[in-house]
Design an enzyme around this catalytic site. Structure first.
Site, PDB file in Angstrom:
ATOM      1  CD1 TRP A 147      -2.714   1.542   0.461  1.00 14.86           C
ATOM      2  CD2 TRP A 147      -2.027   1.907   2.559  1.00 14.86           C
ATOM      3  NE1 TRP A 147      -3.448   2.580   0.976  1.00 14.86           N
ATOM      4  CE2 TRP A 147      -3.044   2.826   2.256  1.00 14.86           C
ATOM      5  CE3 TRP A 147      -1.440   1.943   3.828  1.00 14.86           C
ATOM      6  CZ2 TRP A 147      -3.494   3.774   3.164  1.00 14.86           C
ATOM      7  CZ3 TRP A 147      -1.884   2.878   4.734  1.00 14.86           C
ATOM      8  CH2 TRP A 147      -2.902   3.782   4.401  1.00 14.86           C
ATOM      9  CG  ASP A 228      -1.924  -2.355   7.404  1.00 13.71           C
ATOM     10  OD1 ASP A 228      -3.001  -2.189   8.020  1.00 13.71           O
ATOM     11  OD2 ASP A 228      -1.599  -1.669   6.414  1.00 13.71           O
ATOM     12  CE  LYS A 264     -10.129   0.426   3.256  1.00 14.49           C
ATOM     13  NZ  LYS A 264      -9.629   1.013   2.076  1.00 14.49           N
TER      14      LYS A 264
HETATM   15  C1  PLP Z   1      -3.250  -2.073   3.509  1.00 11.38           C
HETATM   16  C2  PLP Z   1      -3.933  -0.898   4.088  1.00 11.38           C
HETATM   17  N1  PLP Z   1      -3.571  -0.452   5.285  1.00 11.38           N
HETATM   18  C3  PLP Z   1      -4.148   0.592   5.858  1.00 11.38           C
HETATM   19  C4  PLP Z   1      -5.165   1.272   5.229  1.00 11.38           C
HETATM   20  C5  PLP Z   1      -5.729   2.418   6.010  1.00 11.38           C
HETATM   21  O1  PLP Z   1      -6.930   2.885   5.723  1.00 11.38           O
HETATM   22  P1  PLP Z   1      -7.695   3.860   6.704  1.00 11.38           P
HETATM   23  O2  PLP Z   1      -6.704   4.870   7.190  1.00 11.38           O
HETATM   24  O3  PLP Z   1      -8.745   4.454   5.848  1.00 11.38           O
HETATM   25  O4  PLP Z   1      -8.222   3.027   7.808  1.00 11.38           O
HETATM   26  C6  PLP Z   1      -5.586   0.863   3.957  1.00 11.38           C
HETATM   27  C7  PLP Z   1      -6.607   1.585   3.203  1.00 11.38           C
HETATM   28  O5  PLP Z   1      -6.766   1.506   2.030  1.00 11.38           O
HETATM   29  C8  PLP Z   1      -4.959  -0.261   3.385  1.00 11.38           C
HETATM   30  O6  PLP Z   1      -5.329  -0.739   2.198  1.00 11.38           O
END
Ligand code: PLP
Length: 415
Positions: A147, A228, A264
């Site tokens: 990511w 993560d 999500k």
């Molecule tokens: C792998 C991964 N980690 C962390 C996040 C963090 O998302 P958020 O800050 O919206 O919770 C995302 C969002 O796309 C992700 O795909």
């Protein structure tokens, strides 16, 4: 400040040039996809760039469990006082239980600290700041690719960052040997970031057997493992199955770090609700770690917002709402899985003889299609289909109405 500097700063010419050295930064590639999509006036256009779930009518989905929890919160006539620095206690406990399981001994024996964070990104940022402060100079290894925010978060927190092999472009699957070799070659005690499930951007996850080996190698090298966990329940439809790797590592004795996002799986994207946990050797050590997390968080944002925490904790503290949430997260996961199957079915039906099995083998919201940047450009210019040039598609952008059109378009640019 010297007297001459004082004079310099008070002159209007300097004032007007103050920001002249600041250059315009590049646009986020994913935002670029949305900009191009918005400009397109074709009724057939499809946006496969967005990282948020859409229902079969391409609309954002508000979970019924969330609506019911919101009603309860509203009716309880709650106040808007500050949360403690670490956030809402009932949420923190519920988050840890969801990830680690009902009868996890670290939770029971208080050998864990969990702090509420500004969604998953905030959890990673708190983690990175903590490493920068307490593991100075230790390199964090992230998968290649990963990511996009991971590298930047570590770099901004002054944590050196390198990558380990992950994706195998020749079969759109996992380069398991390369991954193991790189994790083995990393200096002992490195930070290894692992996507707990639904790897973003590839959709490629290790098998249970492969996870066991990864755990063993990390153990041998005394690496610190940071999970993560942004998609619990969203990958397979089962929060327990998606927690397999996290729970395995904990059983294997790793004192992991854990970053959770509730964006999500609860559809709470904009509420910015997440958590960061650290497992400890003892309750006393957990308390020490928490005291330092508080010192670190206080000057960053003082304390987190309460709304998302209240929603998630009212769902997870109520059997009926939890059951409803489980069925809704499964519904979202199942729709994604169905769209993968449908896309492959239509690709074959329209004459593609290529091997598209990776589309159904991969899991979660994203799929690395193997499309080249040139094929991606043709999809946009000839078919009004928009995705990032690395060939990643968000399955959430596919519906039962546009999947056949998409399959035809992909077949046209790949034959
Ligand atoms: C792998 C991964 N980690 C962390 C996040 C963090 O998302 P958020 O800050 O919206 O919770 C995302 C969002 O796309 C992700 O795909």
């Amino acid at each position: 400040m010297t007297r001459s500097m004082n004079r310099l700063y008070s002159t209007s010419t300097v004032g007007s040039k103050r920001w002249s050295h600041v250059q315009k930064g590049p646009e986020d590639p994913i935002l670029g996809v949305t900009v191009a999509f918005n400009k397109d006036t074709s009724p057939s256009k499809i946006n496969l760039g967005v990282g948020a779930y859409r229902d079969d009518n391409n609309k954002p989905y508000v979970l019924e469990a969330v609506k019911k929890a919101e009603k309860k919160i509203f009716e309880a006539n709650v106040d808007h006082e500050y949360a403690p620095i670490v956030g809402v206690a009932s949420f923190n406990n519920a988050a840890a239980v969801l990830a680690l399981g009902e009868d996890n001994s670290y939770i029971k024996e208080k050998k864990i600290t969990t702090v509420q964070t500004i969604s998953g990104t905030g959890a990673l940022r708190v983690a990175a700041e903590f490493f920068g402060r307490f593991l100075p100079g230790v390199t964090a290894y992230v998968p290649n690719p990963t990511w996009g925010n991971h590298n930047v978060i570590f770099a901004d927190s002054k944590v050196p960052v390198k990558s380990y092999s992950y994706y195998n472009p020749s079969n759109c699957g996992l380069n398991f040997e390369g991954m193991i070799k790189d994790i083995q070659a990393a200096p002992a005690g490195s930070i290894i970031l692992l996507h707990a499930c639904a790897h973003n951007p590839t959709g490629v996850d290790p098998t249970h057997e492969q996870w066991k080996k990864i755990s063993q190698v990390c153990k041998e090298k005394e690496h610190f493992v940071l999970f993560d966990f942004a998609y619990q329940g969203f990958a397979s439809g089962s929060p327990e199955e998606d927690a397999y790797a996290v729970r395995l590592f904990v059983e294997d004795g790793h004192l992991i770090g854990l970053c959770q996002s509730f964006a999500k799986n609860f559809g709470l994207y904009g509420e910015r609700i997440g958590a960061f946990s650290l497992l400890a050797n003892s309750a006393e050590e957990a308390a020490v770690l928490e005291s330092q997390l508080k010192i670190l968080i206080r000057p960053m944002y003082s304390n987190p917002p309460v709304y998302g925490a209240r929603v998630v904790s009212s769902i997870l503290s109520n059997k009926e709402l939890t059951q409803q949430w489980r069925s809704e997260v499964k519904l979202m996961a199942d729709r994604i899985i169905d769209m993968r199957t449908s896309l492959v079915k239509y690709l074959k039906q329209h004459g593609s003889t290529k091997d598209w099995s990776h589309i159904t083998n991969q899991i979660g919201m994203f799929c690395f299609t193997g499309l080249t940047p040139e094929q991606v450009d043709r999809l946009a210019s000839e078919f009004h289909v928009y995705l990032t040039r690395n060939g990643r598609i968000s399955i959430a952008g596919i519906t039962s109405k546009n999947v056949e059109y998409l399959a035809k378009a992909i077949h046209s640019v790949t034959k």
